[in-house]
Design a protein around this motif. Structure first.
Motif, PDB file in Angstrom:
ATOM      1  N   UNK A 222       0.806  -1.234  -0.097  1.00 53.08           N
ATOM      2  CA  UNK A 222      -0.169  -0.052   0.087  1.00 53.08           C
ATOM      3  C   UNK A 222       0.868   1.332   0.000  1.00 53.08           C
ATOM      4  N   UNK A 223       0.594   2.102  -0.964  1.00 53.25           N
ATOM      5  CA  UNK A 223       1.465   3.247  -0.976  1.00 53.25           C
ATOM      6  C   UNK A 223       1.317   4.221  -0.090  1.00 53.25           C
ATOM      7  N   UNK A 224      -0.134   4.364   0.503  1.00 54.71           N
ATOM      8  CA  UNK A 224      -0.435   5.144   1.555  1.00 54.71           C
ATOM      9  C   UNK A 224       0.280   4.808   2.763  1.00 54.71           C
ATOM     10  N   UNK A 225       0.173   3.423   3.103  1.00 48.99           N
ATOM     11  CA  UNK A 225       0.779   3.056   4.212  1.00 48.99           C
ATOM     12  C   UNK A 225       2.183   3.261   4.676  1.00 48.99           C
ATOM     13  N   UNK A 226       2.941   2.979   3.274  1.00 46.36           N
ATOM     14  CA  UNK A 226       4.516   3.317   3.223  1.00 46.36           C
ATOM     15  C   UNK A 226       4.635   4.472   3.611  1.00 46.36           C
ATOM     16  N   UNK A 227       4.019   5.636   2.849  1.00 43.39           N
ATOM     17  CA  UNK A 227       4.046   6.835   3.280  1.00 43.39           C
ATOM     18  C   UNK A 227       3.936   7.346   4.553  1.00 43.39           C
ATOM     19  N   UNK A 228       3.061   6.772   5.258  1.00 45.05           N
ATOM     20  CA  UNK A 228       2.843   6.876   6.560  1.00 45.05           C
ATOM     21  C   UNK A 228       3.943   6.528   7.551  1.00 45.05           C
ATOM     22  N   UNK A 229       4.785   5.499   7.244  1.00 45.32           N
ATOM     23  CA  UNK A 229       5.610   4.816   8.066  1.00 45.32           C
ATOM     24  C   UNK A 229       6.836   5.875   7.857  1.00 45.32           C
ATOM     25  N   UNK A 230       7.111   6.201   6.433  1.00 42.74           N
ATOM     26  CA  UNK A 230       8.555   6.916   5.963  1.00 42.74           C
ATOM     27  C   UNK A 230       8.406   8.268   6.268  1.00 42.74           C
ATOM     28  N   UNK A 231       7.025   8.777   6.408  1.00 40.07           N
ATOM     29  CA  UNK A 231       7.006  10.270   6.932  1.00 40.07           C
ATOM     30  C   UNK A 231       6.646  10.435   8.545  1.00 40.07           C
ATOM     31  N   UNK A 232       6.643   9.202   9.206  1.00 37.51           N
ATOM     32  CA  UNK A 232       6.313   9.236  10.605  1.00 37.51           C
ATOM     33  C   UNK A 232       5.016   9.746  10.933  1.00 37.51           C
ATOM     34  N   UNK A 233       4.036   9.409  10.357  1.00 38.22           N
ATOM     35  CA  UNK A 233       2.641   9.733  10.739  1.00 38.22           C
ATOM     36  C   UNK A 233       1.937   8.645  11.153  1.00 38.22           C
ATOM     37  N   UNK A 234       1.065   9.196  11.981  1.00 33.85           N
ATOM     38  CA  UNK A 234       0.207   8.149  12.952  1.00 33.85           C
ATOM     39  C   UNK A 234      -0.922   7.870  12.188  1.00 33.85           C
ATOM     40  N   UNK A 235      -1.259   8.261  11.004  1.00 37.88           N
ATOM     41  CA  UNK A 235      -1.994   7.672  10.066  1.00 37.88           C
ATOM     42  C   UNK A 235      -1.954   7.808   8.482  1.00 37.88           C
ATOM     43  N   UNK A 236      -2.699   7.030   7.689  1.00 38.83           N
ATOM     44  CA  UNK A 236      -2.448   7.452   6.224  1.00 38.83           C
ATOM     45  C   UNK A 236      -2.851   9.139   6.011  1.00 38.83           C
ATOM     46  N   UNK A 237      -3.931   9.590   6.504  1.00 41.84           N
ATOM     47  CA  UNK A 237      -4.362  10.879   6.260  1.00 41.84           C
ATOM     48  C   UNK A 237      -3.564  11.738   6.199  1.00 41.84           C
ATOM     49  N   UNK A 238      -2.569  11.759   7.106  1.00 41.32           N
ATOM     50  CA  UNK A 238      -1.578  12.882   7.293  1.00 41.32           C
ATOM     51  C   UNK A 238      -0.286  12.881   6.598  1.00 41.32           C
ATOM     52  N   UNK A 239      -0.308  12.146   5.640  1.00 40.13           N
ATOM     53  CA  UNK A 239       0.399  11.758   4.716  1.00 40.13           C
ATOM     54  C   UNK A 239       0.468  12.941   3.583  1.00 40.13           C
ATOM     55  N   UNK A 240       1.467  13.174   2.893  1.00 38.01           N
ATOM     56  CA  UNK A 240       1.593  14.391   1.880  1.00 38.01           C
ATOM     57  C   UNK A 240       0.639  14.068   0.695  1.00 38.01           C
ATOM     58  N   UNK A 241       0.247  12.598   0.727  1.00 37.32           N
ATOM     59  CA  UNK A 241      -0.656  12.250  -0.271  1.00 37.32           C
ATOM     60  C   UNK A 241      -2.002  12.706  -0.272  1.00 37.32           C
ATOM     61  N   UNK A 242      -2.597  12.893   1.152  1.00 36.68           N
ATOM     62  CA  UNK A 242      -3.890  13.241   1.525  1.00 36.68           C
ATOM     63  C   UNK A 242      -4.002  14.558   2.104  1.00 36.68           C
ATOM     64  N   UNK A 243      -2.994  15.073   3.000  1.00 36.44           N
ATOM     65  CA  UNK A 243      -3.244  15.880   4.157  1.00 36.44           C
ATOM     66  C   UNK A 243      -3.407  17.580   3.454  1.00 36.44           C
ATOM     67  N   UNK A 244      -2.893  17.682   2.026  1.00 41.56           N
ATOM     68  CA  UNK A 244      -3.293  18.882   1.590  1.00 41.56           C
ATOM     69  C   UNK A 244      -4.971  18.912   1.552  1.00 41.56           C
ATOM     70  N   UNK A 245      -5.365  17.949   1.276  1.00 41.25           N
ATOM     71  CA  UNK A 245      -7.121  18.024   1.051  1.00 41.25           C
ATOM     72  C   UNK A 245      -7.683  18.354   2.312  1.00 41.25           C
ATOM     73  N   UNK A 246      -7.137  17.820   3.605  1.00 40.01           N
ATOM     74  CA  UNK A 246      -7.721  18.069   4.796  1.00 40.01           C
ATOM     75  C   UNK A 246      -7.518  19.577   4.967  1.00 40.01           C
ATOM     76  N   UNK A 247      -6.624  20.175   4.757  1.00 40.03           N
ATOM     77  CA  UNK A 247      -6.233  21.572   4.955  1.00 40.03           C
ATOM     78  C   UNK A 247      -7.113  22.212   4.168  1.00 40.03           C
ATOM     79  N   UNK A 248      -7.271  21.941   2.814  1.00 37.07           N
ATOM     80  CA  UNK A 248      -8.379  22.794   2.097  1.00 37.07           C
ATOM     81  C   UNK A 248      -9.586  22.780   2.768  1.00 37.07           C
ATOM     82  N   UNK A 249     -10.069  21.646   3.257  1.00 41.04           N
ATOM     83  CA  UNK A 249     -11.445  21.358   3.500  1.00 41.04           C
ATOM     84  C   UNK A 249     -11.486  22.274   4.841  1.00 41.04           C
TER      85      UNK A 249
END
Length: 417
Positions: A222-249
């Protein structure tokens, strides 16, 4: 390491190992009536595994866009449930088998991504002594990091099947220390980041397992899971793949992420569903009352409702499409050219739902208040149908809103209506 770089490195790594890089297949399956949408990296490649079609190369690597809606109610509430996600995979059709698949997975994780070997654990099927020997004797994984689990066997009815080996990453005690929080459990401490399926049998119609002449490899990471591990995030949503959308919303709603759980769930749902909406419309799915179109309609309407709960009055989905395309455009290269088509269709569906949403919500709330006053806990099927038929509420949305008030719905009565 940013998500786009992880994707690039994975595909380049397996190209160097002689794999042909194929672009992601569309979410709409081709010549496969058994699937509504592509939900796994191997799904578009089934004809190659079964031998019905000759693959363009015996070694293939992909980053496949996938869609799953079986756990829709969990999206935003857990660290890793999504509707849309990307699955990295390397595949062998009668070429290499367990030895290479295991060694290359370990090499990529430890030498390309620089994950600490001491944090990696693997699971195998109890009877797969070959996989155990490769992991322990060749790769050097200590016995204490190898777990034998009975459910490490992959099959979907008749056809190719076999044992599998999962790779987990220990995220540390901060993610939990309870006994259930182990490999294969529901906790988040040990995160599955890769699954290697060794297709070595053919399951017959009468349930027999016959050895395959040409054994296959099917893997998924899973790309999102690997990103969470490598970016030291507690969940997939806080990775650079998704978090900009959370910030915009969050900016549209005038709220902050990380302060209130209910707000965070709503923001995650909006972000996840914006990704799904963009990719589904990009692949030609349009909102409707059945099949794939119903999946899309339901996703858009769930997102719109969450936006309403946050106080967002203006259209939100089309606003987020540009950001989704900017985030995904490198991996899904045909999205940028479909930008206006996607935005137009997303906006049309949202506007259609906005016109009836407020009135329908008012009616539903009145019925829930009446039930509460009566001491009842079941919403009549006729009420569920009226919301569906008159106000465009998918029954699942009514069920979800009712559940928040401690009320169930009469599904059988809805079907009869």
């Amino acid at each position: 390491m940013r998500g786009n770089e992880i994707r690039r490195r994975f595909l380049a790594f397996f190209e160097d190992k002689g794999h042909l890089h194929l672009d992601s297949f569309p979410l709409i399956p081709k010549d496969d009536p058994s699937l509504l949408l592509i939900g796994a990296g191997m799904a578009p490649l089934k004809p190659y595994f079964t031998g019905k079609v000759t693959p363009p190369c015996k070694r293939v690597t992909t980053c496949q866009k996938c869609m799953r809606t079986g756990d829709l109610e969990n999206v935003g509430r857990t660290a890793r449930h999504h509707t849309f996600f990307e699955m990295l995979g390397n595949f062998s059709f009668g070429d290499y088998f367990k030895k290479d698949a295991i060694h290359w997975a370990w090499e990529f994780l430890t030498e390309e991504l620089h994950l600490e070997p001491e944090r990696l654990y693997v699971t195998i099927h109890p009877e797969d002594e070959e996989a155990y020997a490769i992991w322990h004797d060749e790769v050097g994984v200590p016995a204490s990091h190898i777990y034998k689990l009975d459910d490490n066997f992959w099959e979907i009815g008749e056809g190719p099947c076999g044992p599998c080996s999962e790779i987990f990453y220990d995220q540390g005690e901060a993610f939990g220390t309870d006994p259930d929080n182990q490999m294969g459990g529901e906790g988040d401490r040990f995160l599955e980041i890769w699954n290697l399926v060794f297709s070595q049998y053919n399951r017959t119609a009468d349930g027999r397992y016959e050895p395959l002449v040409h054994k296959n490899i099917d893997t998924g990471a899973g790309l999102e899971r690997l990103a969470a591990v490598l970016q030291h995030k507690k969940n997939n949503f806080e990775t650079d793949l998704i978090y900009p959308l959370i910030e915009q919303a969050a900016a549209l709603a005038g709220v902050k992420y990380g302060e209130h759980e209910a707000t965070d769930v709503a923001l995650k749902v909006i972000a996840d569903h914006a990704r799904a909406t963009t990719v589904l419309i990009g692949d030609g799915v349009l909102p409707s009352n059945e099949g794939r179109g119903y999946v899309l309609r339901r996703i858009i309407r769930r997102a719109v409702r969450q936006a309403k709960l946050l106080g967002i009055q203006e259209p939100v989905m089309a606003t987020l499409v540009d950001t989704v395309i900017d985030l995904l455009g490198e991996g899904i290269t045909d999205l940028p050219g479909k930008r206006e088509f996607i935005k137009t269709n997303a906006a049309t569906e949202e506007e259609r739902f906005q016109r009836t949403l407020d009135q329908g919500l008012l009616l539903l709330q009145q019925r829930l208040d009446d039930l509460k006053a009566e001491g009842a806990t079941v919403l009549a099927g006729s009420d569920v149908f009226k919301l569906y038929d008159t106000y465009g509420f998918p029954w699942e949305l009514t069920e979800e809103i009712a559940a928040e008030a401690g009320v169930t719905i009469d599904r059988d009565g809805f079907v009869r209506a």
